[in-house]
Design a protein around this motif. Structure first.
Motif, PDB file in Angstrom:
ATOM      1  N   UNK A  22      17.578   5.755   1.814  1.00 26.27           N
ATOM      2  CA  UNK A  22      17.348   6.142   0.481  1.00 26.27           C
ATOM      3  C   UNK A  22      16.510   7.061   0.135  1.00 26.27           C
ATOM      4  N   UNK A  23      15.382   6.339  -0.079  1.00 19.47           N
ATOM      5  CA  UNK A  23      13.499   6.909   0.423  1.00 19.47           C
ATOM      6  C   UNK A  23      13.169   8.057   0.807  1.00 19.47           C
ATOM      7  N   UNK A  24      14.231   7.610   1.822  1.00 21.36           N
ATOM      8  CA  UNK A  24      13.445   8.833   2.801  1.00 21.36           C
ATOM      9  C   UNK A  24      12.157   8.010   3.398  1.00 21.36           C
ATOM     10  N   UNK A  25      12.260   7.324   3.978  1.00 25.29           N
ATOM     11  CA  UNK A  25      11.109   6.823   4.685  1.00 25.29           C
ATOM     12  C   UNK A  25      11.149   6.308   5.767  1.00 25.29           C
ATOM     13  N   UNK A  26      10.060   6.851   6.419  1.00 19.39           N
ATOM     14  CA  UNK A  26       9.875   6.060   8.099  1.00 19.39           C
ATOM     15  C   UNK A  26       8.861   5.528   8.516  1.00 19.39           C
ATOM     16  N   UNK A  27       9.218   4.516   8.922  1.00 15.72           N
ATOM     17  CA  UNK A  27       7.780   3.641   9.208  1.00 15.72           C
ATOM     18  C   UNK A  27       6.887   4.252   9.790  1.00 15.72           C
ATOM     19  N   UNK A  28       5.896   3.411   8.708  1.00 19.72           N
ATOM     20  CA  UNK A  28       4.325   4.467   8.602  1.00 19.72           C
ATOM     21  C   UNK A  28       4.069   4.540   7.885  1.00 19.72           C
ATOM     22  N   UNK A  29       5.172   5.872   6.795  1.00 21.30           N
ATOM     23  CA  UNK A  29       4.965   6.172   6.006  1.00 21.30           C
ATOM     24  C   UNK A  29       4.809   5.248   4.896  1.00 21.30           C
ATOM     25  N   UNK A  30       3.988   5.707   3.611  1.00 27.60           N
ATOM     26  CA  UNK A  30       4.032   5.478   2.250  1.00 27.60           C
ATOM     27  C   UNK A  30       4.492   5.310   1.205  1.00 27.60           C
ATOM     28  N   UNK A  31       4.714   4.739   0.225  1.00 28.96           N
ATOM     29  CA  UNK A  31       5.168   4.252  -1.110  1.00 28.96           C
ATOM     30  C   UNK A  31       4.305   4.498  -1.792  1.00 28.96           C
ATOM     31  N   UNK A  32       4.902   4.635  -3.337  1.00 32.38           N
ATOM     32  CA  UNK A  32       4.055   4.815  -4.287  1.00 32.38           C
ATOM     33  C   UNK A  32       4.721   3.284  -5.535  1.00 32.38           C
ATOM     34  N   UNK A  33       3.875   2.662  -5.780  1.00 28.79           N
ATOM     35  CA  UNK A  33       4.982   1.834  -7.220  1.00 28.79           C
ATOM     36  C   UNK A  33       4.290   2.434  -8.190  1.00 28.79           C
TER      37      UNK A  33
END
Length: 84
Positions: A22-33
């Protein structure tokens, strides 16, 4: 649709695959909180902040001269051959 996650003894949370998708995140990518009022957080995919013009200096040799198409092709071929 909400999801309930479990916090480990180390304080870590694992996001489920459907949430990552749903976030469009792949393994190794980063997220912000981002911490919001009332104990809430907002989780987003971290997107690159660079400009397309940042790539222009990438295809230059050590002397700062832009590479020709033939030179670029050689660099690519060397990379595939494991020479770089």
């Amino acid at each position: 649709m909400s999801s309930t996650l479990t916090v480990t003894a180390k304080g870590q949370v694992t996001l489920r695959k459907d949430v990552l998708r749903h976030l469009g995140i792949q393994p190794g990518e980063k997220i912000t909180v981002e911490k919001l009022p009332d104990g809430r957080v907002e989780v987003k995919a971290a997107r690159p902040t660079g400009h397309i013009s940042d790539i222009f200096g990438f295809f230059k040799n050590e002397e700062g001269i832009s590479l020709s198409i033939d030179d670029m092709n050689q660099v690519i071929a060397d990379g595939w051959a494991g020479k770089r």
